[in-house]
Scaffold this active site. Structure first.
Site, PDB file in Angstrom:
ATOM      1  N   ASP A 263      48.354 107.004 -17.138  1.00 32.51           N
ATOM      2  CA  ASP A 263      47.387 106.731 -16.252  1.00 32.51           C
ATOM      3  C   ASP A 263      47.428 105.308 -16.382  1.00 32.51           C
ATOM      4  O   ASP A 263      48.140 104.511 -17.011  1.00 32.51           O
ATOM      5  CB  ASP A 263      46.048 107.350 -16.799  1.00 32.51           C
ATOM      6  CG  ASP A 263      44.928 107.355 -15.501  1.00 32.51           C
ATOM      7  OD1 ASP A 263      45.301 106.738 -14.547  1.00 32.51           O
ATOM      8  OD2 ASP A 263      43.943 107.916 -15.817  1.00 32.51           O
TER       9      ASP A 263
HETATM   10  C1  BGC Z   1      42.496 107.011 -12.799  1.00 35.17           C
HETATM   11  C2  BGC Z   1      43.420 107.991 -12.346  1.00 35.17           C
HETATM   12  C3  BGC Z   1      44.008 107.412 -10.841  1.00 35.17           C
HETATM   13  C4  BGC Z   1      44.814 105.778 -11.402  1.00 35.17           C
HETATM   14  C5  BGC Z   1      45.217 105.218 -10.111  1.00 35.17           C
HETATM   15  C6  BGC Z   1      43.026 105.631 -12.945  1.00 35.17           C
HETATM   16  O1  BGC Z   1      42.015 104.717 -13.446  1.00 35.17           O
HETATM   17  O2  BGC Z   1      42.300 107.423 -14.185  1.00 35.17           O
HETATM   18  O3  BGC Z   1      42.818 109.301 -11.858  1.00 35.17           O
HETATM   19  O4  BGC Z   1      44.909 108.129 -10.501  1.00 35.17           O
HETATM   20  O5  BGC Z   1      43.499 105.230 -11.780  1.00 35.17           O
HETATM   21  O6  BGC Z   1      44.452 104.620  -9.329  1.00 35.17           O
END
Ligand code: BGC
Length: 706
Positions: A263
């Site tokens: 993530d």
């Molecule tokens: C979130 C994810 C997301 C990623 C990219 C993160 O802060 O937890 O779910 O896909 O950002 O934007």
């Protein structure tokens, strides 16, 4: 490219070219546009590193994708194209209802369709990979990310997760309008303690396997291409460094052979978790655990090469990761056409305009299918156009109906509640609380309440899940003047409605309904659409009941009608155990009844499933749809099991005064559960069956597994 051509390309890559593929940056590295936050701000890449990078996150427009890809390919030695990723969560620019609302439809075909259409618009904008679906099981409405989820039930979530993946990916990524899907967040993120985002997660293995894994398993069976790690720890180790979780569970047990992506910034966060001293150590932990792509930090790019050169990490680890990344690029057809059709279009804007025109009417019907009627004392639908309707409340005219994760969504396109109602009612008045005379003269008053879009979603946890006090006061004042009150709720989580439920005659849960939200709401209010959605999460009667879910485990001292006044049983002194509105609940303008139930046999075996047929009657003269739900209770098992579990659901349309047969098939697979050795199997014995229209459905019979 065939496999041997891809191998040849792979073999010609240098170490730094390989490492580059495992990194990701924002588009502003190429175009000086977009937003740079967090660890990304610190990334300083040299030209060689920049033109070896594997993927981009955060483009907005097709022209931007074309420009970056062109520039990149002019500079990349081997001509390996970039992959463009984005969070296409409930639409790209044209926004469908939030995932929790889509889950309320209990309709896998509809969810699949939404995913297909979202793909189409995202592909038209140059996107290749979406970070969706979110398969995290959720049981705590304080956690803002319940908005992105399929709710509290593993069976429902598995079916919907599968539908999303199939919808995005189609039969082949070489087909037009398909996106590669990334299921997230692996694993347990939905159990952030006290509902506070990014907080500790502490769940048993049994719980992880029984409740959190099934939806991911469903995604993998549907051939999902990527899995994203979660921010939280699992058994004390953050997911992005968790060898057991990624190696044993995800790769070996679930057989996932696609890309594992961290993530956002999660590899750097290993330092905050204090399991790594610095970003070099964080890199080693993440790559050894099996993370293939480092989302948005420079850790891999800066350190992986050194580890390999010093012989501290086996090159095979890198080779496998890069091979997976190249394989996905190849599956997307990027080597043949790095622009995936965009360059062949005569007019990019016209193409997007056409897509929007196609999608918008569908956002309206999808939204009306996702509205849950929680209460109706005969006041809805509002049948006559000339009814005097007053509209009041903070959500009456707002365009803030898209909800979180709609960052490219165009707010100006949103149909507000006021605009939607104007279409249906000739005598609509926008009321103010000072004008008591006007309020008293309306046939009914619609009070539109709820959250702003930044009050749910990521990093939007709340300790209270009631509406703001001012909103409650407003409702009470209106109710004092005119009791014909209909409450509309705009929100991204279950709300504690105990302090408002008695100040209205109807409540329509509208969630964040998306681009055509106001029109969809008006469709239900005037009866053009008969509501059919059901709650995918329990609505608590108090924040103190959280976590609350219908499929809780049998306890040693369960509360029931005969012992409810005893002291030493599982109960609260001050409130009931039950939620205000249970999982699976939602009213209709029709009046449905379950008729005869027939079992094809009283026993079931591995090779001989049973069929349970139920007749659904519509006792009203309004045609409508409802969700017939089948729950099973395992009477005796090796471990304590849920009091009941959803095992089947079917959306059925029934004509006025008509009836329809619904058939559920139960196989031994449906009876399997995780034993104390973490293995899944079914035990012989008897099972109770409950069928109805919510999770309180009555018992209709039982059968035996032999
Ligand atoms: C979130 C994810 C997301 C990623 C990219 C993160 O802060 O937890 O779910 O896909 O950002 O934007």
């Amino acid at each position: 490219m065939n496999n041997s051509e891809l191998k040849k390309l792979f073999n010609s890559m240098t170490l730094s070219e390989k490492v580059g593929q495992m990194g990701q940056v924002t588009p502003d590295f190429f175009s000086n546009e977009g937003e740079t936050t967090g660890p990304v701000a610190d990334i300083k890449l040299n030209t060689g590193e920049l033109y070896s990078i594997g993927s981009i996150l955060g483009t907005h427009k097709p022209e931007q994708v074309i420009d970056i890809q062109k520039k990149y390919l002019e500079n990349n030695r081997l001509g390996i194209p970039l992959m463009f990723m984005a969070d296409v969560i409930h639409g790209y620019e044209t926004i469908f209802p939030i995932p929790l609302a889509l889950a309320s439809t209990f309709d896998t075909n509809l969810v699949k369709k939404v995913a297909q259409l979202s793909s189409k618009e995202a592909v038209g904008n140059g996107i290749h990979v979406t970070f969706s679906p979110m398969a995290d099981l959720v049981r705590d409405p304080r956690w803002g990310r319940v908005l992105e989820s399929n709710g509290e039930d593993p069976h429902l979530s598995s079916k919907l997760t599968q539908a999303y993946v199939e919808g995005y990916q189609g039969k082949s990524l070489l087909h037009k309008n398909t996106l590669a899907s990334c299921v997230k967040h692996f694993l347990g993120y939905g159990s952030s303690e006290a509902g506070r985002d990014y907080n500790t997660v502490s769940v048993s293995d049994l719980e992880l396997y029984q409740n959190h894994l099934p939806a991911f398993k469903a995604a993998i069976e549907a051939q999902v291409k990527l899995v994203m790690t979660s921010f939280n720890t699992v058994k004390g180790i953050p997911s992005s460094a968790n060898k057991w979780l990624l190696g044993n569970v995800l790769r070996k047990e679930l057989g996932f052979d696609g890309i594992i992506i961290s993530d956002w910034g999660a590899i750097q966060e290993l330092i905050n978790h204090r399991i790594a001293e610095d970003s070099k150590e964080a890199t080693r932990l993440a790559v050894e655990a099996g993370v293939d792509i480092d989302m948005m930090t420079s850790s891999y790019i800066k350190h992986l090469g050194d580890f390999i050169e010093d012989g501290e990490i086996n090159i095979e680890t890198i080779n496998q990761a890069v091979w997976r990344i190249l394989t996905l690029k190849n599956e997307l057809g990027l080597f043949e056409d790095p622009y995936r059709g965009l360059m062949k279009l005569e007019n990019l804007d016209q193409n997007l305009d056409n897509i929007r025109k196609e999608l918008e009417p569908i956002t309206r019907s999808v939204a009306s299918d996702s509205l849950v009627l929680l209460k109706n004392e005969g006041i809805l639908p509002i049948k006559t156009k000339s009814t005097k309707v007053g509209l009041i409340g903070p959500k009456a005219q707002t365009k803030d109906l898209l909800g979180a994760w709609s960052w490219i969504g165009d707010k100006s396109e949103v149909i507000s509640i006021y605009e939607g109602l104007q279409e249906q009612f000739e005598r609509l008045t926008l009321s103010t609380i000072d004008d008591t005379d006007s309020i008293s003269k309306q046939d009914l008053v619609i009070v539109a309440l709820g959250e702003n879009s930044d009050e749910s979603g990521e990093a939007a946890s709340r300790s209270s899940i009631q509406l703001q006090q001012e909103q409650v006061e407003l409702l009470k004042k209106v109710y004092e003047i005119n009791q014909n009150v209909v409450v509309l709720l705009i929100n991204g989580r279950p709300i504690d409605l105990t302090n408002i439920v008695n100040y209205c005659k109807a409540i329509l849960e509208c969630w964040f309904p998306g681009t055509s939200g106001g029109a969809a709401i008006a469709d239900v209010l005037c009866g053009r659409v008969n509501p059919s959605a059901k709650l995918p999460m329990s609505f608590p009667a108090s924040v103190g009941q959280i976590p609350i879910y219908y499929n809780y485990l049998s306890t040693g001292r369960p509360k029931n009608e005969s012992n409810k006044d005893e002291k030493y049983i599982s109960k609260y002194l001050d409130i009931a155990n039950d939620p205000l509105y249970p999982f699976g609940f939602g009213l209709s303008f029709s009046n449905f009844e379950c008729g005869k139930v027939e079992f094809s046999s009283g026993s079931l075996s591995k090779d001989a499933p049973i069929k349970i047929t139920v007749t659904i009657k519509n006792l009203s003269n309004i045609s409508g749809k409802t969700v017939v739900q089948l729950y099973i209770e395992d009477k005796i098992a090796e471990v304590a099991r849920p009091v009941r579990e959803l095992k089947g659901f079917t959306k059925v349309s029934v004509e006025p005064l008509g009836c329809e047969e619904v058939v559920f098939e139960i196989t031994d697979k449906d009876l399997m559960y995780i034993h104390s050795n973490l293995k899944e199997s079914a035990d012989k014995g008897s099972f109770n069956v409950y069928i109805g229209f919510d999770s309180l459905a009555p018992k209709v019979g039982e059968f035996v597994l032999v």
